[in-house]
Design an enzyme around this catalytic site. Structure first.
Site, short mmCIF file in Angstrom:
data_model
loop_
_atom_site.label_atom_id
_atom_site.label_comp_id
_atom_site.label_asym_id
_atom_site.label_seq_id
_atom_site.Cartn_x
_atom_site.Cartn_y
_atom_site.Cartn_z
N CYS A 260 29.39 64.73 74.34
CA CYS A 260 29.81 63.92 73.20
C CYS A 260 28.62 63.07 72.76
O CYS A 260 27.67 62.87 73.51
CB CYS A 260 30.93 62.96 73.61
N GLY B 279 28.57 67.40 69.83
CA GLY B 279 30.00 67.66 69.81
C GLY B 279 30.45 68.05 68.42
O GLY B 279 30.12 67.36 67.45
N ASN C 200 31.10 58.89 76.21
CA ASN C 200 30.36 60.11 76.51
C ASN C 200 30.26 60.20 78.04
O ASN C 200 29.70 59.31 78.66
CB ASN C 200 28.97 60.03 75.88
N GLY C 201 30.84 61.25 78.60
CA GLY C 201 30.79 61.41 80.06
C GLY C 201 32.11 61.90 80.58
O GLY C 201 32.96 62.39 79.83
N CYS D 172 21.07 62.70 83.78
CA CYS D 172 21.30 64.14 83.63
C CYS D 172 20.02 64.84 83.18
O CYS D 172 19.58 64.67 82.04
CB CYS D 172 22.40 64.38 82.60
N TYR E 234 18.08 70.98 77.75
CA TYR E 234 18.77 71.66 76.65
C TYR E 234 19.52 70.76 75.67
O TYR E 234 19.43 70.94 74.46
CB TYR E 234 19.74 72.69 77.24
N SER F 125 16.58 77.06 71.33
CA SER F 125 16.49 76.34 72.59
C SER F 125 15.20 76.62 73.36
O SER F 125 14.74 75.77 74.11
CB SER F 125 17.71 76.65 73.44
N ASP G 70 13.37 81.18 77.48
CA ASP G 70 14.58 80.44 77.12
C ASP G 70 14.74 79.27 78.08
O ASP G 70 14.09 79.22 79.13
CB ASP G 70 15.81 81.36 77.16
N ASP G 71 15.63 78.34 77.72
CA ASP G 71 15.78 77.14 78.54
C ASP G 71 16.71 77.35 79.72
O ASP G 71 16.63 76.65 80.72
CB ASP G 71 16.29 75.98 77.68
N CYS H 124 29.23 71.37 86.41
CA CYS H 124 28.98 69.92 86.22
C CYS H 124 30.32 69.18 86.18
O CYS H 124 31.27 69.66 85.58
CB CYS H 124 28.25 69.70 84.90
N CYS I 139 19.90 63.51 88.13
CA CYS I 139 20.92 64.40 88.67
C CYS I 139 20.43 65.84 88.46
O CYS I 139 19.98 66.19 87.36
CB CYS I 139 22.25 64.21 87.94
N CYS J 142 23.67 70.77 89.00
CA CYS J 142 24.00 72.13 88.57
C CYS J 142 22.99 73.15 89.11
O CYS J 142 23.24 74.35 89.05
CB CYS J 142 24.17 72.23 87.06
S1 SF4 Z 1 25.35 68.53 87.00
FE1 SF4 Z 1 23.74 69.25 85.60
S2 SF4 Z 1 24.61 69.00 83.54
FE2 SF4 Z 1 25.87 67.76 84.95
S3 SF4 Z 1 24.98 65.69 84.88
FE3 SF4 Z 1 24.01 66.77 86.60
S4 SF4 Z 1 22.14 67.69 85.71
FE4 SF4 Z 1 23.51 67.10 84.02
#
Ligand code: SF4
Length: 489
Positions: free
Chosen positions: A9, A35, A109-110, A243, A249, A290, A352-353, A389, A440, A443
């Site tokens: 978002c 979004g 957002n989150g 993130c 991306y 991307s 690509d990303d 995620c 973070c 993923c």
């Molecule tokens: S899991 Fe991946 S997409 Fe989700 S917040 Fe962490 S780095 Fe971002």
């Protein structure tokens, strides 16, 4: 749809400008990539909060009449892609409530990881929920807070939620920006003359001619009123977990996110990828849009020319009707077309990303081969995506992530590429300030900084995508680093 994680978002807020709702509309326009399901704006003229929200893109959700009904010098707005809660206008933001503390409008957002647990507790004590959005628990907690005054009631409510949140809130006479203590999602602060602006990305500041001042810090609450900007840090400090996918991306390359240029980070990822996974080739071709920044970096570091060997049709929009399964491959053809004069007879590096399921990448590799490429080497500017995620991004189930269920050689075969290589986790985190200590990377590792209660699966739409086993705790071992293995067929 292209095979990507879906953006979460975008939030925007402005205090102290006579055209607050018009500027919010423009700000949301700049954040549209975050979004596309719904858009909403709430504005206040100092006496009451009015709002309008609707499904669709910003320019579909609003017209000049709708904006004219939102007078005042304070406004907040939101573009939404639902990560929790159904895609309904009732779930669109801002969520606006009237309470003992006065009116409150909230844009989020989150993803709150304990929303289900809190919701159950609230329902047991008589709360009636209007939406299935995780954000609604915050307005209930605010309305029920026994704290005196708006600011302390907001702090009281937010102290009870866990997970990823960048909130922009508004009362009759103030705009509040909040970032969770981990700092998962971005939130920038800017100025437009005497007005203050808070927004997800700085590209929204650029569009309205505002100047970037700084980021709202993790765990910081900024309260903007006639008295000016007040900053407080009422929450216990936590390990930062910004993130990293925002840089890979989500965010626009013309934005500064977490204090760094997205374009520069992405280009650096391409350079690092070229150093880690070089290959003899004639031409670097980005998968647009991307892969463009990373391809520029890859070409620079490898001294191989970059050419736009795939052209994207920007006018497809959401109205494109997917043909029946038997001719479904047109889906990618409609979005991308190969340039035969660039690809024919060449050894091509496609950049690509990310790869999520691999379905689109496979079609693109075949398309490039069909245009006469002699070799096709796939290079990805982030590590293999192996885990979903839980912090505000729509991801498929773990079982649908190709890198979670296939070896690198199996991925290469599936894509029909001559070689495949991903950037290493170190290559990714070295490209951002603070690296692993501030970001973070769940993923890519399956190691989650904020535990995700198992029983949330019954509530959050996102959690329904979980495999039967619960989300791993922070102590779990990360996956083996596949990035440096280049598999050549
Ligand atoms: S899991 Fe991946 S997409 Fe989700 S917040 Fe962490 S780095 Fe971002």
């Amino acid at each position: 749809m292209l095979d990507k994680f879906r953006e979460e978002c975008g939030v925007f807020g402005i205090f102290g400008h006579p055209e607050a709702s018009n500027l919010t509309y423009l700000g949301l326009y700049a954040l549209q990539h975050r979004g596309q399901e719904s858009a909403g704006i709430a504005a206040s003229d100092g006496t009451s909060v009015r709002h309008h929200k609707a499904m669709g893109y910003v320019n579909e959700a609003f017209n000049s009449d709708a904006l004219a009904k939102l007078p005042g010098s304070l406004a907040i707005g939101h573009v939404r892609y639902s990560t929790a809660g159904e895609s309904l206008v009732a779930n669109a933001h801002p969520i606006v409530v009237d309470s003992v503390h006065g009116q409150l409008a909230v844009c989020h957002n989150g993803n709150l990881v304990n929303a289900g647990e809190l919701r159950d507790a609230l329902v047991r004590t008589g709360a009636i929920f209007q939406t299935s959005s995780d954000t609604e628990v915050v307005v209930h907690l605010f309305a029920r807070s026994r704290e005196e005054g708006v600011e302390t009631a907001v702090v009281d409510a937010i102290s009870q939620v866990r997970g990823a949140f960048s909130f922009v809130m508004m009362t009759r006479d103030r705009v509040i920006g909040v970032r969770d203590p981990h700092g998962f999602r971005p939130l920038a602060l800017g100025r437009l003359g005497d007005a203050w602006v808070v927004c997800s990305e700085t590209c929204a500041l650029d569009l309205i001619g505002a100047t970037y001042v700084r980021d709202v810090e993790p765990g910081e609450l900024v309260i903007i009123s006639k008295a000016g900007l007040k900053s407080i840090k009422p929450f216990a400090p936590a390990r930062q977990s910004q993130c990293i996918f925002e840089h890979v991306y989500f965010s626009r390359p013309d934005s500064y996110v977490f204090g760094e240029s997205v374009n520069e980070v992405r280009t650096q990822l391409g350079r690092a990828l070229a150093r880690e996974a070089s290959v003899e080739a004639d031409v670097i071709v980005p998968i647009p849009d991307s892969g463009v920044c990373a391809a520029i970096g890859y070409a620079e570091a490898s001294d191989i020319p970059m050419r736009m060997g795939l052209i994207r049709n920007h006018y497809v929009g959401r109205t494109f009707i997917e043909p029946q399964q038997s001719i479904r491959h047109f889906g990618v053809r409609v979005k991308l077309n190969p340039v035969r004069s660039i690809l024919e007879g060449q050894r091509v590096v496609l950049v690509d990303d990310s790869i999520v399921r691999g379905t689109t990448s496979r079609k693109i590799v075949r398309m490039v081969r069909g245009a006469g490429a002699r070799e096709v080497h796939m290079r990805i500017s982030c590590p293999p995506t192996v885990s979903p995620c839980f912090y505000g991004v729509d991801t498929p189930r773990r079982s649908e992530l190709i890198a979670a269920t296939h070896t690198l050689e199996e991925i290469r075969k599936y894509l029909d590429a001559d070689s495949v290589a991903y950037l290493s986790l170190d290559g990714l985190t070295d490209a951002v300030r603070g690296g692993k200590s501030k970001y973070c990377t769940s993923c890519y590792t399956g190691v989650y900084p904020v535990a995700f209660p198992r029983d949330e699966a019954a509530y959050l739409q996102l959690a329904l995508k979980l495999n039967p086993e619960p989300a791993k705790a922070e102590t779990s071992a990360p996956i083996a680093d596949l990035a440096k293995q280049i598999v050549v067929g």
